[in-house]
Scaffold this active site. Structure first.
Site, short mmCIF file in Angstrom:
data_model
loop_
_atom_site.label_atom_id
_atom_site.label_comp_id
_atom_site.label_asym_id
_atom_site.label_seq_id
_atom_site.Cartn_x
_atom_site.Cartn_y
_atom_site.Cartn_z
N GLU A 74 2.27 -27.20 8.35
CA GLU A 74 2.60 -28.61 8.63
C GLU A 74 2.73 -29.42 7.35
OE1 GLU A 74 3.40 -29.56 11.62
OE2 GLU A 74 2.97 -27.47 12.11
N ASP B 223 7.05 -21.93 6.22
CA ASP B 223 6.23 -20.71 6.19
C ASP B 223 6.00 -20.26 4.75
OD1 ASP B 223 6.02 -20.50 8.91
OD2 ASP B 223 7.61 -19.02 9.13
ZN LIG Z 1 7.25 -25.95 11.84
#
Ligand SMILES: [Zn+2]
Length: 466
Positions: A120, A189
């Site tokens: 996030e 990621d």
């Molecule tokens: Zn996401």
């Protein structure tokens, strides 16, 4: 971001190269912050916004630790918790990151929770939100109302809200735009994994958590975890993660006691009180019981009104109180059984040991007020406000102390300061008017009241202008 980037703000219109922090959009950081504050104003009054100082303190400490290792350590971030059993987390404009209680409860270890947070945080540091809002300029998305509805609805089980969200989503033609979302996801990621590793957590935590979600989604397709619904997890993403992980060093990370306590606290507060009580009772009586399960048992017992069981279970907890959360619990038990003097002694010793832990200071003020020592409460809050000058909880406690002492004008002024810090100008003005009408304000108090009123009115004028 699980929900805003993945569902509510699909990107489109132009190529989004992998540029990161340097790629600022025409939306400035200040504008993004303003947008985030507007949304937070609505979320803070939502009944599911979790007003729990200890859980909030924990998630912010964890979050700050990750931000410090991120590509943008100086950006503004604030982490908050939403009472929602589904497994999800989301980032809003301006660095506001929401975490569902369901996510904390389902994390098997601290690195898993940190992994989702790091992902996030990366959506924010890589300016994904700003780029998407930017690309949508002029469309319905810039309407704050639509934005707030989409955010609140996406994490709500209320079918009417969900309907509204679907309508908003259709208006924004989500379907054709998912490709860019995948790029954002991949970048989040990649950057998130690095952040996770650099801050000392086990990078495998991110992959193991995502994998478990994927497996769950395959088993119960109709009830796939919210994270998957709002956040497309593809096998390509998983393969990317695994590849990067293969190049990293394995790193063991022992969970902090506070993580275990917060998770138990969240679990003990979920569902029906009697169910939570029975669950923890069985767990605390089993062979695997540890301080966290005993802590959860005390919390669940207090919630179910079983004070004797709570007191008995607390007796088996670590007598050294190795976490400030155990100190506040010890004090709370004394307060709930009408022993404020004992509570104060525990808290005083706790404050000497954990002086930087704010929830302990809040509990100390509550205990002073419960003991009828409002003058000491006021002096203590005033002293702490010199260090933590932006702490709205302290201003609320200052207001309580003032009111207990009959200092009405000052009490309303303190309440107004809390509203100002929470970006609630209308409520702040109301309190300032009450402070004026109270009739007991001295010259100094009234001049601060007038200055605040002037600032708020000027701000109102500024924000009215396009
Ligand atoms: Zn996401």
């Amino acid at each position: 971001m699980i929900l805003v980037v993945c569902t509510a703000f699909p990107a489109r219109a132009y190529e989004l190269p992998d540029l990161g922090e340097s790629a600022r959009t025409t939306m400035s950081e200040a504008q993004e912050g303003q947008l985030g504050r507007e949304i937070m104003r609505q979320i803070r009054v939502d009944k599911d916004f979790l007003d729990d100082a200890e859980a909030t303190e924990y998630i912010n400490r964890l979050g700050r630790q990750l931000v410090a290792a991120s590509p943008a350590p100086y950006r503004h971030f604030e982490f908050f918790i939403v009472r929602d059993p589904s497994i999800n987390a989301f980032a809003l404009p301006g660095g506001y990151v929401g975490v569902h209680t369901g996510l904390i409860s389902a994390a098997r270890n601290e690195s898993e929770l940190a992994g989702v947070l790091a992902h996030e945080i990366s959506h924010v540091t890589q300016n994904h939100i700003a780029r998407i809002v930017d690309s949508q300029k002029g469309s319905a998305l810039t309407s704050l109302a639509a934005l707030a509805i989409a955010i609140l609805a996406a994490r709500s089980d209320n079918p009417q809200m969900a309907q509204a969200a679907i309508a908003t989503a259709q208006a924004m033609q989500i379907q054709s735009q998912l490709d860019y979302t995948r790029e954002h996801e991949k970048e989040a990621d990649r950057v998130g994994l690095q952040t996770l590793a650099d801050s000392g957590y086990d990078p495998a935590g991110m992959a193991s958590f995502f994998e478990r979600l994927l497996a769950k989604g395959r088993l119960y397709q109709s009830e796939a975890p919210a994270y998957l619904r709002t956040h497309p997890l593809t096998h390509e993403r998983m393969a990317d993660l695994q590849n990067r992980l293969g190049e990293m060093k394995y790193r063991q990370h022992a969970d902090s006691l506070d993580f275990q306590l917060v998770r138990a606290r969240v679990q003990a507060s979920e569902g029906e009180a009697a169910d939570a009580y029975n669950y923890f009772k069985a767990l605390a009586g089993s062979r695997q019981s540890d301080d966290a399960t005993r802590y959860g048992y005390v919390i669940a017992a207090l919630r179910a009104g079983e004070r004797d069981a709570a007191t008995k279970a607390f007796g088996k907890l670590d007598p050294d109180l190795a976490s400030p959360m155990l100190v506040t619990l010890a004090a709370r038990l004394r307060l709930e059984t009408n022993q404020p003097v004992k509570a104060l002694a525990i808290l005083k010793a706790g404050l000497a040991k954990y002086s930087g832990y704010r929830p302990l200071a809040y509990t100390y003020v509550h205990a002073l007020l419960a003991a009828g020592r409002a003058d000491e409460a006021r002096a203590f809050v005033t002293e702490r406000l010199r260090i933590w000058e932006d702490d709205q909880n302290l201003f609320r406690l200052l207001a309580e102390s003032d009111h207990a002492l009959g200092r009405r004008a000052e009490g309303h002024l303190a309440q107004a300061e809390a509203h100002i810090l929470l970006d609630q100008p209308a409520q702040a003005m109301e309190q300032l008017q009450l402070a004026r009408q109270a009739g007991d304000g001295d010259f100094y108090t009234l001049s601060v009241v007038d200055a605040r009123l002037r600032e708020l009115r000027e701000r109102e004028q500024r924000e009215k202008k396009p």
